[in-house]
Design a protein around this motif. Structure first.
Motif, PDB file in Angstrom:
ATOM      1  N   UNK A  85      -5.093   5.320  -3.101  1.00 29.05           N
ATOM      2  CA  UNK A  85      -4.955   4.030  -2.427  1.00 29.05           C
ATOM      3  C   UNK A  85      -5.787   4.070  -1.151  1.00 29.05           C
ATOM      4  N   UNK A  86      -6.586   3.037  -0.955  1.00 29.15           N
ATOM      5  CA  UNK A  86      -7.374   2.937   0.277  1.00 29.15           C
ATOM      6  C   UNK A  86      -6.883   1.721   1.046  1.00 29.15           C
ATOM      7  N   UNK A  87      -6.310   1.971   2.196  1.00 29.84           N
ATOM      8  CA  UNK A  87      -5.848   0.903   3.080  1.00 29.84           C
ATOM      9  C   UNK A  87      -5.912   1.436   4.502  1.00 29.84           C
ATOM     10  N   UNK A  88      -6.597   0.743   5.415  1.00 29.42           N
ATOM     11  CA  UNK A  88      -6.773   1.265   6.779  1.00 29.42           C
ATOM     12  C   UNK A  88      -5.482   1.520   7.535  1.00 29.42           C
ATOM     13  N   UNK A  89      -4.377   0.934   7.084  1.00 25.92           N
ATOM     14  CA  UNK A  89      -3.103   1.143   7.766  1.00 25.92           C
ATOM     15  C   UNK A  89      -2.389   2.413   7.364  1.00 25.92           C
ATOM     16  N   UNK A  90      -2.864   3.065   6.298  1.00 28.00           N
ATOM     17  CA  UNK A  90      -2.255   4.317   5.854  1.00 28.00           C
ATOM     18  C   UNK A  90      -2.879   5.509   6.576  1.00 28.00           C
ATOM     19  N   UNK A  91      -2.057   6.486   6.920  1.00 28.13           N
ATOM     20  CA  UNK A  91      -2.576   7.684   7.577  1.00 28.13           C
ATOM     21  C   UNK A  91      -3.486   8.483   6.646  1.00 28.13           C
ATOM     22  N   UNK A  92      -3.372   8.243   5.343  1.00 27.94           N
ATOM     23  CA  UNK A  92      -4.222   8.933   4.380  1.00 27.94           C
ATOM     24  C   UNK A  92      -5.646   8.383   4.355  1.00 27.94           C
ATOM     25  N   UNK A  93      -5.877   7.234   4.972  1.00 23.86           N
ATOM     26  CA  UNK A  93      -7.235   6.691   5.028  1.00 23.86           C
ATOM     27  C   UNK A  93      -8.119   7.672   5.784  1.00 23.86           C
ATOM     28  N   UNK A  94      -9.279   7.999   5.202  1.00 20.06           N
ATOM     29  CA  UNK A  94     -10.104   9.058   5.781  1.00 20.06           C
ATOM     30  C   UNK A  94     -10.680   8.686   7.136  1.00 20.06           C
ATOM     31  N   UNK A  95     -10.578   7.398   7.516  1.00 21.66           N
ATOM     32  CA  UNK A  95     -11.034   6.967   8.847  1.00 21.66           C
ATOM     33  C   UNK A  95      -9.887   6.329   9.632  1.00 21.66           C
ATOM     34  N   UNK A  96      -8.701   6.849   9.438  1.00 20.06           N
ATOM     35  CA  UNK A  96      -7.532   6.240  10.070  1.00 20.06           C
ATOM     36  C   UNK A  96      -7.684   6.161  11.591  1.00 20.06           C
ATOM     37  N   UNK A  97      -8.186   7.225  12.198  1.00 22.66           N
ATOM     38  CA  UNK A  97      -8.383   7.230  13.654  1.00 22.66           C
ATOM     39  C   UNK A  97      -9.372   6.149  14.070  1.00 22.66           C
ATOM     40  N   UNK A  98     -10.442   6.000  13.296  1.00 16.53           N
ATOM     41  CA  UNK A  98     -11.447   4.978  13.591  1.00 16.53           C
ATOM     42  C   UNK A  98     -10.877   3.577  13.366  1.00 16.53           C
ATOM     43  N   UNK A  99     -10.050   3.438  12.351  1.00 17.59           N
ATOM     44  CA  UNK A  99      -9.402   2.150  12.094  1.00 17.59           C
ATOM     45  C   UNK A  99      -8.521   1.758  13.284  1.00 17.59           C
ATOM     46  N   UNK A 107       0.835  -1.206   0.000  1.00 15.35           N
ATOM     47  CA  UNK A 107       0.000   0.000   0.000  1.00 15.35           C
ATOM     48  C   UNK A 107       0.866   1.250   0.000  1.00 15.35           C
ATOM     49  N   UNK A 108       1.948   1.232   0.762  1.00 14.61           N
ATOM     50  CA  UNK A 108       2.867   2.370   0.809  1.00 14.61           C
ATOM     51  C   UNK A 108       3.519   2.579  -0.559  1.00 14.61           C
ATOM     52  N   UNK A 109       3.909   1.480  -1.194  1.00 17.49           N
ATOM     53  CA  UNK A 109       4.500   1.563  -2.532  1.00 17.49           C
ATOM     54  C   UNK A 109       3.502   2.171  -3.524  1.00 17.49           C
ATOM     55  N   UNK A 110       2.281   1.662  -3.539  1.00 15.22           N
ATOM     56  CA  UNK A 110       1.268   2.142  -4.486  1.00 15.22           C
ATOM     57  C   UNK A 110       0.955   3.617  -4.264  1.00 15.22           C
ATOM     58  N   UNK A 111       0.888   4.029  -3.004  1.00 17.56           N
ATOM     59  CA  UNK A 111       0.536   5.411  -2.687  1.00 17.56           C
ATOM     60  C   UNK A 111       1.574   6.390  -3.247  1.00 17.56           C
ATOM     61  N   UNK A 112       2.799   5.966  -3.364  1.00 19.74           N
ATOM     62  CA  UNK A 112       3.872   6.834  -3.856  1.00 19.74           C
ATOM     63  C   UNK A 112       4.040   6.770  -5.378  1.00 19.74           C
TER      64      UNK A 112
END
Length: 426
Positions: free
Chosen positions: A308-322, A296-301
């Motif tokens: 890229x949507x992955x709950x482990x990325x800080x860019x996920x719009x619900x990262x805090x909820x994840x 996911x980190x590779x794809x995001x860059x």
């Protein structure tokens, strides 16, 4: 000798390997590995015993010694799997089915009747969407599809006297939204205070993406938890099954539904999921999850990737909820094994990329399903979610260019190399 119960509590990682120390489903004193049944019908020692078996099936009060009659009712290997699943999800009981959809359909039909309504999240697995919007209205069971995290809208639906079930996925398929389980359960509990006991609203959650290793919805107040055992819990792509983990008072209805609908799991599949799937699920999930974070980190860059949507990325719009909900039983952040991403440009670029993967990739396979030892890629809008009408896919939040990646056990660098090669040709 039967294994002694430990005086100190053990972790779910250890319990997944050993299960219950004692089982009424089978005599364990000489078996290190649970045995497997291969009989569709069972010998009965007397007519009275046979009559007792039928009269107590799906009843609250059962004989101290299980009475096995016919495997569409109950049988030992399947029952051991159910005990193990209830343990992992921390529920009161579990009932297994021949598939995840068998579990979903049987659960909803056991809870709903004509002139009642299911309120569901707008983003659902394609077959679940078809069940709720195509088949259930034929029985005069209505539906309302909403954003389950829109609490104003949800509260309005809960005031409707016909609302009986709130259904959603803990982590939505395929766009990885995180449901606010605690808030949803609290709103349903509040609404139920004004309802009669025989008209309570139930929460039903499909927890397949997260698995019990990343999330246990019952701990957050959810009533029923669905698992597609075909996916990560089985993990090897060889067995199909489903399960619902439920309050004990509903066990009887679920078993009758399974018996009458014929949605049974074969003992052979139950045994393989119990012996091979559950015992290895934690280590498989964690390895796949570690790779998913790297990929996911590779794809995001990557400059050709739009999102890229992955709950482990800080860019996920619900990262805090994840971070709040996706926690292993050992207290570690568990964002899962699934990635959704989109390429820049029109749909034809997505098609060219996925076709290139299908034809040239060694470590990534174009195939449906998920949670397996092999990395799988698909385009939900054209494959697993094609049951959703094209004019409704926008409402569901599924972009037709969305690519779903289920990470397997291959070396993460090999997966990245195959992605890089395909991306270079787009």
């Amino acid at each position: 000798m039967t294994k002694k119960l430990s005086s100190s509590p053990k972790s779910l990682r250890t319990k997944a390997i050993h299960g219950e120390a004692q089982s009424k489903s089978w005599e364990f004193s000489h078996h290190l590995i649970p045995p497997m049944t291969a009989s569709t019908t069972f010998r009965l020692e007397s007519l009275q015993r046979g009559a007792e078996g039928f009269s107590t099936f799906a009843a609250d009060q059962k004989s101290e010694k299980p009475i096995w009659i016919y495997d569409r009712l109950e049988e030992p290997t399947t029952k051991m799997l159910e005990d193990q699943l209830a343990l992992l999800e921390r529920g009161e009981c579990a009932v297994t089915f021949g598939s995840g959809m068998g579990a979903i359909a049987s659960t909803l039909l056991s809870l709903l009747k004509a002139n009642q309504k299911v309120v569901a999240h707008k983003t659902l697995y394609g077959c679940t969407y078809s069940l709720i919007t195509n088949w259930m209205p034929r029985f005069n069971i209505q539906n309302s599809l909403i954003d389950i995290n829109d609490f104003t809208k949800l509260e309005q639906e809960l005031k409707d006297p016909t609302t009986r079930v709130v259904y959603f996925e803990s982590v939505s398929n395929p766009i990885l939204e995180i449901a606010d389980l605690e808030k949803i359960a609290a709103l349903v509990k509040k609404a139920n205070l004004k309802r009669a006991k025989d008209n309570q609203i139930y929460t039903v959650v499909d927890n397949t993406f997260a698995t019990p290793w990343a999330l246990r919805p019952i701990e957050w107040g959810i009533d029923f938890v669905i698992q597609s055992l075909t996916k990560n819990i089985s993990g090897f792509g060889t067995e199909m099954g489903g399960a619902v983990i439920a309050p004990k008072e509903h066990e009887g209805n679920l078993r009758v539904a399974r018996k009458d609908f014929g949605a049974i799991i074969h003992p052979y599949s139950a045994w393989h999921i119990l012996v091979y799937g559950i015992s290895t699920q934690a280590i498989r999930f964690e390895q796949q999850q570690d790779s998913a974070m790297k990929i996911a980190t590779y794809l995001e860059k990557h400059p050709k990737v739009e999102r890229v949507i992955y709950p482990g990325l800080k860019s996920h719009h619900q990262f805090k909820q994840a971070k709040k909900y996706l926690q292993s039983p050992e207290g570690k952040f568990a964002p899962g094994t699934m990635i959704s991403f989109q390429l820049k440009g029109p749909m034809k670029k997505c098609q060219k990329f996925v076709d290139d993967i299908a034809q040239n990739s060694y470590s990534i396979t174009l195939a449906v399903s998920l949670g397996l030892t092999k990395t799988l890629i698909e385009v939900p809008g054209f494959m697993t979610h094609s049951a959703i009408p094209s004019d409704k896919r926008g409402e569901s939040g599924i972009d037709p260019r969305a690519i779903r990646l289920s990470i397997g056990l291959e070396n993460a660098n090999d997966i990245i190399q195959d992605l890089e090669t395909a991306l270079s040709r787009v």
